[in-house]
Design a protein around this motif. Structure first.
Motif, mmCIF file in Angstrom:
data_model
loop_
_atom_site.group_PDB
_atom_site.id
_atom_site.type_symbol
_atom_site.label_atom_id
_atom_site.label_comp_id
_atom_site.label_asym_id
_atom_site.label_seq_id
_atom_site.Cartn_x
_atom_site.Cartn_y
_atom_site.Cartn_z
ATOM 1 N N SER A 1 -1.229 -3.812 -8.343
ATOM 2 C CA SER A 1 -0.098 -3.050 -9.247
ATOM 3 C C SER A 1 0.691 -2.769 -9.097
ATOM 4 C CB SER A 1 -0.968 -1.026 -8.818
ATOM 5 O OG SER A 1 0.160 -1.326 -7.528
ATOM 6 N N GLY A 2 1.949 -2.471 -10.207
ATOM 7 C CA GLY A 2 3.106 -2.094 -9.899
ATOM 8 C C GLY A 2 3.870 -1.515 -9.400
ATOM 9 N N GLN A 3 2.915 -1.005 -8.485
ATOM 10 C CA GLN A 3 3.880 0.028 -7.161
ATOM 11 C C GLN A 3 4.194 -0.421 -5.963
ATOM 12 O OE1 GLN A 3 -0.066 2.620 -6.331
ATOM 13 N NE2 GLN A 3 1.729 4.456 -7.432
ATOM 14 N N PHE A 4 5.717 -0.033 -5.816
ATOM 15 C CA PHE A 4 6.403 0.149 -4.062
ATOM 16 C C PHE A 4 7.206 -1.771 -4.019
ATOM 17 C CE2 PHE A 4 2.283 2.023 -3.188
ATOM 18 C CZ PHE A 4 3.069 3.139 -3.104
ATOM 19 N N TRP A 5 7.241 -2.091 -5.774
ATOM 20 C CA TRP A 5 8.109 -3.563 -5.139
ATOM 21 C C TRP A 5 9.699 -2.823 -5.730
ATOM 22 C CZ3 TRP A 5 5.279 -6.934 -3.517
ATOM 23 C CH2 TRP A 5 3.972 -7.109 -4.132
ATOM 24 N N ASP A 6 9.075 -2.110 -6.600
ATOM 25 C CA ASP A 6 10.976 -1.566 -5.826
ATOM 26 C C ASP A 6 11.012 -0.963 -4.435
ATOM 27 O OD1 ASP A 6 9.454 0.825 -6.376
ATOM 28 O OD2 ASP A 6 10.267 2.348 -6.924
ATOM 29 N N ASN A 7 10.441 -0.235 -3.728
ATOM 30 C CA ASN A 7 10.964 -0.054 -2.118
ATOM 31 C C ASN A 7 10.866 -1.573 -1.455
ATOM 32 O OD1 ASN A 7 8.213 1.802 -3.196
ATOM 33 N ND2 ASN A 7 10.026 3.123 -1.858
ATOM 34 N N LEU A 8 10.572 -2.588 -2.283
ATOM 35 C CA LEU A 8 11.019 -3.881 -1.734
ATOM 36 C C LEU A 8 11.931 -4.275 -1.391
ATOM 37 C CD1 LEU A 8 9.540 -6.100 0.366
ATOM 38 C CD2 LEU A 8 8.348 -7.010 -1.284
ATOM 39 N N ALA A 9 12.317 -4.673 -2.976
ATOM 40 C CA ALA A 9 13.768 -4.916 -3.146
ATOM 41 C C ALA A 9 15.033 -4.057 -2.266
ATOM 42 C CB ALA A 9 13.385 -4.900 -4.697
ATOM 43 N N ASN A 10 14.636 -2.652 -2.820
ATOM 44 C CA ASN A 10 15.797 -1.893 -2.156
ATOM 45 C C ASN A 10 15.307 -2.014 -0.880
ATOM 46 O OD1 ASN A 10 17.134 -0.637 -4.200
ATOM 47 N ND2 ASN A 10 14.996 0.911 -4.531
ATOM 48 N N ALA A 11 14.673 -2.217 0.299
ATOM 49 C CA ALA A 11 14.678 -2.922 1.898
ATOM 50 C C ALA A 11 15.595 -3.772 1.584
ATOM 51 C CB ALA A 11 13.215 -2.444 1.907
ATOM 52 N N LEU A 12 15.148 -4.380 1.143
ATOM 53 C CA LEU A 12 15.697 -6.040 1.253
ATOM 54 C C LEU A 12 17.094 -6.514 0.842
ATOM 55 C CD1 LEU A 12 13.327 -8.376 -0.150
ATOM 56 C CD2 LEU A 12 13.533 -8.345 1.883
ATOM 57 N N LYS A 13 18.287 -5.188 0.110
ATOM 58 C CA LYS A 13 19.035 -5.218 0.377
ATOM 59 C C LYS A 13 19.932 -4.278 0.819
ATOM 60 C CE LYS A 13 20.212 -7.086 -4.330
ATOM 61 N NZ LYS A 13 20.916 -8.692 -4.483
ATOM 62 N N ARG A 14 19.330 -3.541 1.322
ATOM 63 C CA ARG A 14 20.052 -2.761 2.553
ATOM 64 C C ARG A 14 19.442 -3.113 3.795
ATOM 65 N NH1 ARG A 14 16.646 1.555 0.691
ATOM 66 N NH2 ARG A 14 15.052 0.731 1.943
ATOM 67 N N PHE A 15 19.513 -4.780 4.038
ATOM 68 C CA PHE A 15 19.884 -5.830 4.977
ATOM 69 C C PHE A 15 21.122 -5.813 4.738
ATOM 70 C CE2 PHE A 15 15.163 -4.955 5.960
ATOM 71 C CZ PHE A 15 15.605 -5.344 7.294
ATOM 72 N N ASN A 16 21.123 -6.517 3.612
ATOM 73 C CA ASN A 16 21.906 -7.728 3.076
ATOM 74 C C ASN A 16 22.024 -7.449 1.405
ATOM 75 O OD1 ASN A 16 24.521 -9.233 2.432
ATOM 76 N ND2 ASN A 16 23.415 -11.255 3.091
ATOM 77 N N SER B 1 0.931 -0.911 0.118
ATOM 78 C CA SER B 1 0.306 0.396 -0.060
ATOM 79 C C SER B 1 0.209 1.388 -0.113
ATOM 80 C CB SER B 1 -1.170 -0.310 0.951
ATOM 81 O OG SER B 1 0.004 -0.432 2.924
ATOM 82 N N SER B 2 1.640 1.390 0.290
ATOM 83 C CA SER B 2 2.903 2.400 0.129
ATOM 84 C C SER B 2 3.994 2.442 0.502
ATOM 85 C CB SER B 2 2.582 3.333 1.654
ATOM 86 O OG SER B 2 2.751 2.621 3.239
ATOM 87 N N ALA B 3 5.833 2.672 0.567
ATOM 88 C CA ALA B 3 6.548 2.505 0.891
ATOM 89 C C ALA B 3 7.456 1.949 1.405
ATOM 90 C CB ALA B 3 7.738 3.924 0.075
ATOM 91 N N ASP B 4 5.909 2.809 2.955
ATOM 92 C CA ASP B 4 6.440 2.502 4.464
ATOM 93 C C ASP B 4 5.999 1.307 4.688
ATOM 94 O OD1 ASP B 4 6.793 2.418 7.900
ATOM 95 O OD2 ASP B 4 4.843 2.392 7.316
ATOM 96 N N ASP B 5 4.754 0.198 3.846
ATOM 97 C CA ASP B 5 4.491 -1.139 4.114
ATOM 98 C C ASP B 5 5.361 -1.923 3.385
ATOM 99 O OD1 ASP B 5 2.636 -3.410 4.218
ATOM 100 O OD2 ASP B 5 1.932 -2.698 2.422
ATOM 101 N N ALA B 6 5.881 -1.569 1.951
ATOM 102 C CA ALA B 6 7.749 -1.899 1.450
ATOM 103 C C ALA B 6 8.423 -2.906 2.505
ATOM 104 C CB ALA B 6 7.778 -1.496 0.447
ATOM 105 N N THR B 7 8.269 -1.156 3.226
ATOM 106 C CA THR B 7 9.759 -1.554 4.275
ATOM 107 C C THR B 7 9.669 -2.689 5.351
ATOM 108 O OG1 THR B 7 10.685 0.651 3.868
ATOM 109 C CG2 THR B 7 11.317 -0.186 5.804
ATOM 110 N N GLN B 8 8.484 -2.133 5.759
ATOM 111 C CA GLN B 8 7.808 -3.550 7.162
ATOM 112 C C GLN B 8 7.437 -4.795 6.046
ATOM 113 O OE1 GLN B 8 4.127 -2.037 8.726
ATOM 114 N NE2 GLN B 8 4.183 -0.322 8.888
ATOM 115 N N VAL B 9 7.123 -5.337 4.921
ATOM 116 C CA VAL B 9 7.619 -6.347 4.339
ATOM 117 C C VAL B 9 8.804 -7.144 4.521
ATOM 118 C CG1 VAL B 9 7.117 -7.551 2.450
ATOM 119 C CG2 VAL B 9 4.996 -5.950 2.910
#
Length: 294
Positions: free
Chosen positions: A155-170, A113-121
């Motif tokens: 939609s195609g929204q926020f999957w980029d945020n999820l990918a970036n957030a996962l890579k920030r972990f490792n 639903s949002s960039a913050d949601d992607a970060t939480q996931v």
């Protein structure tokens, strides 16, 4: 004496050259988890046919929903019944096989639903399946090698945020995506454009405009588009039997090895073949027929 010295120098140079060459060789990725008759995860990896196994699927997540696995009867995650898969996962990894958790699928209930949601996931995935710590890990204490995005809804929204957030972990975490072959993909294009994806196994099936239909012309045109994307490695995604892809795309093994693979293997981004799915492959023996040519 001089000739011996020259010979030694040449041999040393060849050894150094071989050590500097990339070690990756093409392989086969498989989806496991959607049919109890496909056998166990340990049995799947013991075939020796696969270099990647996607556990399918985490089918509910995001937008405030409680994340849920759907492994189609293999185990019941609601009573911690899937934690025993940890032993299977470690067995696969001990054979050099990368095991990823696949998100989404064709029949899931998921969205961001949002960039913050992607970060939480991303935090949930990291702590429950990857290198983080959680008191309740659905697949036990095994640390998966990465996450696969099989996003076919919403939609195609926020999957980029999820990918970036996962890579920030490792940054070494393996990220994979399974877009449809029409280019660009309606759901994952923005995510793939981040350049974060190590493996993109494109679904060249259930899409008549870019799958194999009597000849490989449309498939090869789409393949060339995908190899121009930021994906580090591109895989040709195929069904293991006609029944595995009701809208077409199955390529008989002899046709694949004679008409398709010789054309796509010349690509610098060629990574191998993705197969949907383990049940169909077990029934049809598809990976056995093609693995020597991949």
């Amino acid at each position: 004496m001089a000739s011996h010295i020259e010979t030694s120098i040449i041999l040393l140079s060849l050894v150094l050259f071989s050590l500097c060459k990339p070690s990756f060789s093409a392989g086969i990725a498989i989806y496991w988890g959607q049919n109890t008759d496909e056998g166990t995860l340990t049995e799947t990896c013991a075939t020796g046919n696969y270099q990647f196994v996607n556990i399918a699927f985490l089918s509910t997540f995001g937008s405030g929903s409680t994340p849920a696995l759907n492994l189609a009867g293999h185990c019941d995650p609601n009573n911690n019944g899937c934690t025993g898969l940890s032993t299977d996962i470690k067995s696969c990894q001990g054979q050099g096989i990368k095991v990823l958790l696949s998100l989404g699928g064709g029949a899931g209930s998921y969205s961001l639903s949002s960039a913050d949601d992607a970060t939480q996931v991303a935090s949930y995935l990291w702590n429950n399946f990857l290198g983080g710590q959680s008191g309740s890990r659905p697949l036990g204490d095994a640390v998966l090698d990465g996450i696969d995005f099989d996003i076919e809804a919403g939609s195609g929204q926020f999957w980029d945020n999820l990918a970036n957030a996962l890579k920030r972990f490792n940054q070494n975490l393996n990220l994979a995506a399974a877009p449809q072959c029409p280019f660009p993909d309606a759901h994952l294009d923005k995510a793939i454009q981040t350049g974060q994806f190590d493996f993109v196994w494109v679904q060249f099936y259930n899409n008549p405009q870019c799958q194999y239909v009597d000849n490989a012309n449309n498939l090869l045109a789409a393949w060339n588009q995908w190899t121009s994307s930021p994906a580090k490695q591109v895989f040709l995604g195929l069904p293991a039997s006609p029944a595995a892809a009701p809208s077409g795309g199955f390529i008989p093994a002899d046709v694949l090895t004679s008409q398709v693979l010789p054309s796509i293997k010349s690509s610098a981004k060629y990574g191998g073949i993705m197969i949907w799915n383990r049940f169909a492959d077990k029934q049809n023996g598809y990976s056995n027929s093609i693995k020597a040519s991949v």
